[in-house]
Design a protein around this motif. Structure first.
Motif, mmCIF file in Angstrom:
data_model
loop_
_atom_site.group_PDB
_atom_site.id
_atom_site.type_symbol
_atom_site.label_atom_id
_atom_site.label_comp_id
_atom_site.label_asym_id
_atom_site.label_seq_id
_atom_site.Cartn_x
_atom_site.Cartn_y
_atom_site.Cartn_z
ATOM 1 N N TYR A 128 31.084 9.699 -20.115
ATOM 2 C CA TYR A 128 29.740 9.889 -20.830
ATOM 3 C C TYR A 128 28.793 9.259 -19.893
ATOM 4 C CZ TYR A 128 32.253 12.366 -24.782
ATOM 5 O OH TYR A 128 33.133 12.955 -25.478
ATOM 6 N N GLU B 8 28.760 8.766 -16.981
ATOM 7 C CA GLU B 8 28.199 9.467 -15.802
ATOM 8 C C GLU B 8 27.186 10.489 -15.898
ATOM 9 O OE1 GLU B 8 31.146 10.527 -12.593
ATOM 10 O OE2 GLU B 8 32.592 9.677 -13.828
ATOM 11 N N GLN B 9 27.588 11.212 -17.274
ATOM 12 C CA GLN B 9 26.483 12.105 -17.418
ATOM 13 C C GLN B 9 25.313 11.473 -17.908
ATOM 14 O OE1 GLN B 9 28.029 14.841 -20.679
ATOM 15 N NE2 GLN B 9 30.306 14.767 -19.813
ATOM 16 N N LEU C 291 23.429 11.015 -14.807
ATOM 17 C CA LEU C 291 22.652 12.505 -14.145
ATOM 18 C C LEU C 291 21.344 12.700 -14.847
ATOM 19 C CD1 LEU C 291 23.011 15.006 -12.558
ATOM 20 C CD2 LEU C 291 24.389 15.874 -14.555
ATOM 21 N N GLN C 292 21.342 12.351 -16.178
ATOM 22 C CA GLN C 292 20.137 12.621 -16.784
ATOM 23 C C GLN C 292 19.000 11.651 -16.617
ATOM 24 O OE1 GLN C 292 19.665 15.502 -18.528
ATOM 25 N NE2 GLN C 292 22.199 15.926 -18.001
ATOM 26 N N GLN D 247 23.485 6.284 -10.783
ATOM 27 C CA GLN D 247 24.538 7.589 -10.996
ATOM 28 C C GLN D 247 26.053 7.059 -10.241
ATOM 29 O OE1 GLN D 247 23.340 11.401 -9.829
ATOM 30 N NE2 GLN D 247 24.911 12.633 -11.123
#
Length: 450
Positions: free
Chosen positions: A52, A54-55, A58-59, A137
């Motif tokens: 999560y 990692e996501q 990305l955001q 990231q």
């Protein structure tokens, strides 16, 4: 750490509601080490949390990019003045020179509606921020790798401890069967007045002690399985059967490796290196505050002034503006200079952490290799000891049946054989743990997933 989780596992086992009244558990699931690790990587909560993150990274990249895209806003409002503002004008305007005349300007209601578009043209901090966001990231990805590495090590340690406990249990169970058979024969001999009652009681004492050891070992075995299932995030009611593939780790121990190579392969080193890169971007971002910024803007809208809010006879008037805005920093009281120096000191701390990690890797490699060599030697010696103890037991057993050796010699030989097998089992466990430590020191724990 593992001992701590043993207690957790026992507590979970005892606190489960209705545990004693549970119905038949699902069929046993056979598990190799690789299967256990794969299951854990798919279900463990810490690994999922890292994914999560990692996501989130990305955001954050998307968020950083958004500052360089056009910004469009719509605004509007209505102002009502119960008392209009008053301004003082020179009296000459109305023919009364030398006097000040108070005058109220405007209407009771003022309304406006506007659309404003802004576009960043140049901001050095923005470009640095983009690079930092992408590096962040990478940082989250490395944290996921580290969470997986820690999980693999914990799974490996718990797996082999559980497996070795099971083998120890099997050894004691085999010993108990031999004692039970001996006790049965002794009972028959006692009934025929061939042996004394004290010999029968001696056998019973040894049998009872061995049963108690087996019960304790069984409890430990169940607790260790619960710890393994805890790391895997597997339901406790799912029974498992560990598959003993003794060469799982042996083929992974390749040629020697230098400390520098091992350090560079470690996720922790890569993480520190990424943190160092992020810190350099942080310094550059502060230094970017010395650069001017430039942006363009445009606004289009309507406004009106009325005595009555819904007076349709008073029209709306268009208004529009376009322009450029530049900000040039001049002096901030040395604030940015102090921030840069703080960042540089943080860089030096990270460099010390990297140096410490290299030293720690050297210690881990040396200790793991020493333990491997010692365990290999000890396993060979303990195997010979088991063979000798087995030979002594078989000879003593034959001599006892022939009435040459006393019962005490046979019991002593049985205890010696049991201790020899226990020591061999412990050395095998030490060897497996040393292999795990060696892979960890080399930064190659992920090879267990292949």
């Amino acid at each position: 750490m593992i001992k701590k989780f043993f207690l957790i596992g026992a507590s979970i086992l005892m606190l489960r509601p209705g545990f004693a009244q549970q119905q038949a558990t699902p069929e046993k699931q056979p598990l190799t080490l690789q299967q256990s690790i794969q299951y854990a990587l798919e279900h463990n909560q810490d690994v999922k949390k890292a994914a999560y993150d990692e996501q989130i990274g990305l955001q954050q990249v998307r968020e950083a990019k958004s500052q360089g895209l056009p910004q469009l806003n719509v605004s509007g409002g209505v102002d009502y003045y119960p008392d209009l503002p008053t301004q003082i004008l020179p009296g000459a305007i109305i023919g009364s020179p030398g006097e000040d005349v108070p005058v109220k300007f405007g209407k009771d209601y003022n309304a406006n509606a506007n659309v404003r578009l802004t576009q960043l043209l140049f901001n050095q901090s923005y470009f640095v921020g983009l690079k930092a966001a992408k590096t962040t990231q990478d940082l989250y990805r490395l944290r996921t790798d580290m969470a997986e590495e820690d999980l693999i090590y914990n799974i490996g340690t718990a797996y082999y401890q559980t497996l070795q406990t099971k083998e120890q249990f099997d050894n004691l169970e085999a010993n108990l069967k031999r004692l039970a058979e001996l006790e049965r024969i002794m009972e028959l001999q006692y009934k025929n007045d061939l042996v004394a009652k004290v010999d029968v009681n001696r056998i019973k004492v040894n049998t009872t002690n061995l049963k108690n050891q087996l019960q304790t070992l069984q409890t430990n075995f169940e607790q260790q399985k619960n710890i393994l299932k805890f790391f895997m995030n597997m339901p406790l009611e799912q029974d498992i059967e560990l598959v003993n593939t003794t060469n799982e780790l042996d083929y992974l121990l390749t040629e020697r490796i230098t400390v520098e190579q091992a350090t560079s392969q470690k996720v922790q080193f890569q993480l520190l290196n990424t943190q160092k890169q992020l810190q350099s971007y942080s310094i550059k971002n502060i230094q970017a505050g010395y650069y001017p910024t430039l942006s363009a803007y445009g606004q289009y809208g309507y406004q009106t002034q009325r005595d009555q809010l819904f007076d349709s006879e008073t029209p709306w008037f268009k208004t529009s503006v376009v322009g450029l805005q530049v900000n040039i920093p001049i002096f901030d009281g040395f604030r940015k200079n102090a921030q840069v120096k703080q960042g540089q000191l943080q860089m030096q701390k990270l460099e010390q952490d990297m140096s410490k990690l290299e030293t720690n890797t050297a210690v881990e490699l040396t200790n793991a290799l020493a333990q491997l060599q010692n365990s290999q030697s000890s396993i060979g010696a303990q195997q010979q000891n088991v063979d000798l103890a087995q030979e002594v037991y078989d000879t003593t057993n034959d001599r006892y049946k022939e009435g040459i050796s006393p019962l005490t010699d046979l019991l002593d030989a049985e205890v010696s054989l049991r201790e020899a097998k226990t020591n061999l089992n412990n050395e095998r466990l030490k060897y497996k743990i040393a292999q795990l430590n060696y892979l960890k020191a080399r930064g190659e724990l992920e090879s267990l997933t292949k």
